[in-house]
Design a protein around this motif. Sequence first.
Motif, PDB file in Angstrom:
ATOM      1  N   PHE A 150      56.452  53.397  32.053  1.00 49.38           N
ATOM      2  CA  PHE A 150      56.403  53.524  30.598  1.00 49.38           C
ATOM      3  C   PHE A 150      56.863  52.192  29.996  1.00 49.38           C
ATOM      4  CE2 PHE A 150      57.709  54.620  26.379  1.00 49.38           C
ATOM      5  CZ  PHE A 150      56.920  55.701  26.015  1.00 49.38           C
ATOM      6  N   ILE A 151      55.946  51.492  29.317  1.00 50.76           N
ATOM      7  CA  ILE A 151      56.262  50.185  28.736  1.00 50.76           C
ATOM      8  C   ILE A 151      56.450  50.343  27.230  1.00 50.76           C
ATOM      9  CG2 ILE A 151      55.383  47.847  28.322  1.00 50.76           C
ATOM     10  CD1 ILE A 151      53.632  48.179  30.812  1.00 50.76           C
ATOM     11  N   HIS A 152      57.587  49.951  26.713  1.00 46.13           N
ATOM     12  CA  HIS A 152      57.722  50.032  25.259  1.00 46.13           C
ATOM     13  C   HIS A 152      58.266  48.746  24.666  1.00 46.13           C
ATOM     14  CE1 HIS A 152      62.156  50.621  24.900  1.00 46.13           C
ATOM     15  NE2 HIS A 152      62.019  51.009  26.148  1.00 46.13           N
ATOM     16  N   GLY A 153      57.949  48.519  23.397  1.00 44.97           N
ATOM     17  CA  GLY A 153      58.416  47.316  22.716  1.00 44.97           C
ATOM     18  C   GLY A 153      57.639  47.146  21.417  1.00 44.97           C
ATOM     19  N   GLY A 154      58.093  46.192  20.606  1.00 49.29           N
ATOM     20  CA  GLY A 154      57.498  45.986  19.283  1.00 49.29           C
ATOM     21  C   GLY A 154      56.047  45.516  19.327  1.00 49.29           C
ATOM     22  N   VAL A 155      55.479  45.371  18.137  1.00 47.84           N
ATOM     23  CA  VAL A 155      54.064  44.986  18.019  1.00 47.84           C
ATOM     24  C   VAL A 155      53.850  43.552  18.488  1.00 47.84           C
ATOM     25  CG1 VAL A 155      52.104  45.103  16.421  1.00 47.84           C
ATOM     26  CG2 VAL A 155      54.313  46.085  15.770  1.00 47.84           C
ATOM     27  N   GLY A 156      52.736  43.346  19.153  1.00 48.15           N
ATOM     28  CA  GLY A 156      52.312  41.979  19.490  1.00 48.15           C
ATOM     29  C   GLY A 156      53.155  41.319  20.558  1.00 48.15           C
ATOM     30  N   LEU A 157      53.782  42.100  21.427  1.00 50.39           N
ATOM     31  CA  LEU A 157      54.640  41.498  22.447  1.00 50.39           C
ATOM     32  C   LEU A 157      54.035  41.558  23.841  1.00 50.39           C
ATOM     33  CD1 LEU A 157      58.192  42.594  21.254  1.00 50.39           C
ATOM     34  CD2 LEU A 157      56.907  40.533  20.735  1.00 50.39           C
ATOM     35  N   GLY A 158      52.796  42.042  23.937  1.00 54.10           N
ATOM     36  CA  GLY A 158      52.121  41.951  25.242  1.00 54.10           C
ATOM     37  C   GLY A 158      51.959  43.255  26.005  1.00 54.10           C
ATOM     38  N   LYS A 159      52.168  44.390  25.344  1.00 51.34           N
ATOM     39  CA  LYS A 159      52.034  45.666  26.068  1.00 51.34           C
ATOM     40  C   LYS A 159      50.583  45.891  26.506  1.00 51.34           C
ATOM     41  CE  LYS A 159      53.629  48.055  22.625  1.00 51.34           C
ATOM     42  NZ  LYS A 159      53.884  46.979  21.627  1.00 51.34           N
ATOM     43  N   THR A 160      49.674  45.723  25.548  1.00 58.07           N
ATOM     44  CA  THR A 160      48.262  45.925  25.887  1.00 58.07           C
ATOM     45  C   THR A 160      47.828  44.893  26.920  1.00 58.07           C
ATOM     46  OG1 THR A 160      47.884  46.814  23.697  1.00 58.07           O
ATOM     47  CG2 THR A 160      45.943  46.047  24.894  1.00 58.07           C
ATOM     48  N   HIS A 161      48.306  43.676  26.748  1.00 54.67           N
ATOM     49  CA  HIS A 161      47.993  42.609  27.703  1.00 54.67           C
ATOM     50  C   HIS A 161      48.351  43.058  29.132  1.00 54.67           C
ATOM     51  CE1 HIS A 161      47.838  38.006  28.320  1.00 54.67           C
ATOM     52  NE2 HIS A 161      47.893  38.559  29.507  1.00 54.67           N
ATOM     53  N   LEU A 162      49.545  43.621  29.283  1.00 51.12           N
ATOM     54  CA  LEU A 162      49.978  44.031  30.623  1.00 51.12           C
ATOM     55  C   LEU A 162      49.148  45.194  31.170  1.00 51.12           C
ATOM     56  CD1 LEU A 162      53.847  43.664  30.315  1.00 51.12           C
ATOM     57  CD2 LEU A 162      52.338  42.363  31.818  1.00 51.12           C
ATOM     58  N   LEU A 163      48.819  46.145  30.297  1.00 53.27           N
ATOM     59  CA  LEU A 163      47.983  47.280  30.751  1.00 53.27           C
ATOM     60  C   LEU A 163      46.655  46.757  31.289  1.00 53.27           C
ATOM     61  CD1 LEU A 163      48.079  50.223  28.156  1.00 53.27           C
ATOM     62  CD2 LEU A 163      49.296  50.012  30.302  1.00 53.27           C
ATOM     63  N   HIS A 164      46.021  45.875  30.506  1.00 53.80           N
ATOM     64  CA  HIS A 164      44.729  45.334  30.938  1.00 53.80           C
ATOM     65  C   HIS A 164      44.878  44.488  32.200  1.00 53.80           C
ATOM     66  CE1 HIS A 164      42.337  45.978  26.965  1.00 53.80           C
ATOM     67  NE2 HIS A 164      43.209  46.936  27.173  1.00 53.80           N
ATOM     68  N   ALA A 165      46.018  43.787  32.306  1.00 55.22           N
ATOM     69  CA  ALA A 165      46.235  42.965  33.507  1.00 55.22           C
ATOM     70  C   ALA A 165      46.276  43.857  34.749  1.00 55.22           C
ATOM     71  CB  ALA A 165      47.527  42.169  33.372  1.00 55.22           C
ATOM     72  N   ILE A 166      46.903  45.009  34.620  1.00 52.06           N
ATOM     73  CA  ILE A 166      46.913  45.953  35.749  1.00 52.06           C
ATOM     74  C   ILE A 166      45.467  46.351  36.063  1.00 52.06           C
ATOM     75  CG2 ILE A 166      47.619  48.267  36.521  1.00 52.06           C
ATOM     76  CD1 ILE A 166      50.115  48.004  34.779  1.00 52.06           C
ATOM     77  N   GLY A 167      44.719  46.640  35.006  1.00 50.02           N
ATOM     78  CA  GLY A 167      43.318  47.025  35.171  1.00 50.02           C
ATOM     79  C   GLY A 167      42.519  45.964  35.919  1.00 50.02           C
ATOM     80  N   HIS A 168      42.629  44.712  35.494  1.00 53.00           N
ATOM     81  CA  HIS A 168      41.884  43.633  36.156  1.00 53.00           C
ATOM     82  C   HIS A 168      42.279  43.534  37.629  1.00 53.00           C
ATOM     83  CE1 HIS A 168      39.830  41.886  32.779  1.00 53.00           C
ATOM     84  NE2 HIS A 168      40.945  41.764  32.083  1.00 53.00           N
ATOM     85  N   HIS A 169      43.580  43.574  37.856  1.00 54.36           N
ATOM     86  CA  HIS A 169      44.064  43.379  39.221  1.00 54.36           C
ATOM     87  C   HIS A 169      43.525  44.476  40.144  1.00 54.36           C
ATOM     88  CE1 HIS A 169      46.822  43.136  42.619  1.00 54.36           C
ATOM     89  NE2 HIS A 169      47.075  41.902  42.247  1.00 54.36           N
ATOM     90  N   VAL A 170      43.607  45.710  39.685  1.00 53.30           N
ATOM     91  CA  VAL A 170      43.141  46.829  40.515  1.00 53.30           C
ATOM     92  C   VAL A 170      41.633  46.724  40.732  1.00 53.30           C
ATOM     93  CG1 VAL A 170      42.820  49.339  40.575  1.00 53.30           C
ATOM     94  CG2 VAL A 170      45.012  48.363  39.864  1.00 53.30           C
ATOM     95  N   LYS A 171      40.922  46.393  39.671  1.00 57.16           N
ATOM     96  CA  LYS A 171      39.465  46.298  39.778  1.00 57.16           C
ATOM     97  C   LYS A 171      39.070  45.246  40.822  1.00 57.16           C
ATOM     98  CE  LYS A 171      36.580  45.143  36.531  1.00 57.16           C
ATOM     99  NZ  LYS A 171      36.048  44.826  35.206  1.00 57.16           N
ATOM    100  N   GLU A 172      39.842  44.159  40.853  1.00 58.73           N
ATOM    101  CA  GLU A 172      39.482  43.074  41.767  1.00 58.73           C
ATOM    102  C   GLU A 172      39.978  43.280  43.191  1.00 58.73           C
ATOM    103  OE1 GLU A 172      40.955  39.723  39.577  1.00 58.73           O
ATOM    104  OE2 GLU A 172      39.525  40.236  37.988  1.00 58.73           O
ATOM    105  N   HIS A 173      41.101  43.967  43.337  1.00 58.09           N
ATOM    106  CA  HIS A 173      41.676  44.062  44.685  1.00 58.09           C
ATOM    107  C   HIS A 173      41.495  45.417  45.333  1.00 58.09           C
ATOM    108  CE1 HIS A 173      43.739  40.597  42.941  1.00 58.09           C
ATOM    109  NE2 HIS A 173      43.787  40.161  44.188  1.00 58.09           N
TER     110      HIS A 173
END
Length: 446
Positions: A150-173
């Motif tokens: 569970f990732i929490h924090g204010g607006v514009g601090l990279g939460k969506t970025h991290l979710l998508h990063a997990i997505g890319h990594h899994v898709k590639e590996h």
Amino acid sequence: MLTCDTRDTWSQFLEYVKKRCSFTAFENWLAPIKVLDSSAEGIRLEVPNIFVKAYLIDNYKKDLCAFLPVNAEGEPVIEFIIADQGQQKPLRAPIVRTVSAPAEEVAEYKLKLNPSYRFDNFIEGPSNQFVKSAAMGIASHPSRSYNPLFIHGGVGLGKTHLLHAIGHHVKEHNKKLRIHCITTEAFINDLVDSLRNKSVSRMKRFYRSLDILLVDDIQFLQNRLNFEEEFCNTFESLINQNKQIVIASDKPPGQLKLSERIVARMEWGLVAHVGMPDLETRVAIIQHKADLKELKIHNNVAFFIAEHIYSNVRQLEGAINRLTAHCRLLGQDVTEELVEETLSELFQTAPKRRVSVENILKSVATVFEVRVSELKGTSRTKEVALARQVAMYLSKEMIRESLVMIGASFGKTHSTILHACKTIENKIKKDEFLRRQIALCRRNLE
Ligand code: ADP
Ligand code: MG
């Protein structure tokens, strides 16, 4: 029996590591490890979960070998005991794909990820190091560490970025894994559409066949009673099959107005906070984003921007975009004046008065516990010489003057200043304590 000697070896190892990793990493990963037993043959450690074990082995195997007994294969002899996880679910074997959904359904819910939200584009600093490691751990070993994350924090601090990063990594590996990333709004819209088209069971089948579900902006589930239940069912069905879930939210679970049942479930795994990056990290982000746009920004100017935009990374990005546009249009270089002109309405505080060498000397003297007169003098004692070099370094970083001018304020040549800066830059790469002392000076000056 735990003898004094062996306990010492472990604390020596900790002391050694402490100097080599960040404070956050130490507190999060190493401090919770307990020594249960130890002898000349090996050591038994209690770790809160399998993730900590993996972290320890992945990062410190060589060092562990140096401190602990080693077996014939050259591995450190450590028996890991996973702590009693209370109500937490026992960890199971890696996920095995069991249900496969019809091809048309996969096409219907195509995984949409922002191509630039990747781990290698995510700049790390003390405020987000922990959450980034957790996200990377999950991306490389889904369902084998924390579930849910569970990732929490204010607006514009990279939460969506991290979710998508997990997505890319899994898709590639891990191409076989079925992964989906969705905002809570989109989930609700899907559900509404499915209800309208009487295709709810198809939607349910899709979600329940996933191996990894990434859910963004869960706060939008608040006050949507009818949908909360369906979400909760999907969530439980996945968790019960040991499928990985990652959730992003603008608040911690306990502050969400959701049913106790779902809040408790979300608190089961790892709750990680992402904060606003500190000044140095913001500068690194600015430089990184500027590089991507092939815009050259002098470090002084990057500091100037980072000092005035400090609550939101998205705004930093906006600032760089705007600067790039201006510079291209006008064919100008990025100077502080141009920054003030183009970005002043983005600035969260009025541009500050300029820092003077005198202020820097005072601030450094306080933090390093030496006298200003000593800094100005010629003493070569280790403490004074280091503090003096820090003052020169800060002057170069914070005062927008030529090295010759700065040198003159210290009664030195520009090459002495340059040498001091290089020395300090090298030292702070290895010396976390010094880095913090310098950050403190900077903060006092701000
Ligand atoms: P949130 O979901 O927390 O509101 P986002 O993930 O949408 O924030 O991030 C906002 C913008 O800032 C994105 O473009 C993202 O790439 C960028 N960003 C945030 N944190 C970082 C970081 N640590 N390094 C690089 N870019 C970042
Ligand atoms: Mg977001």
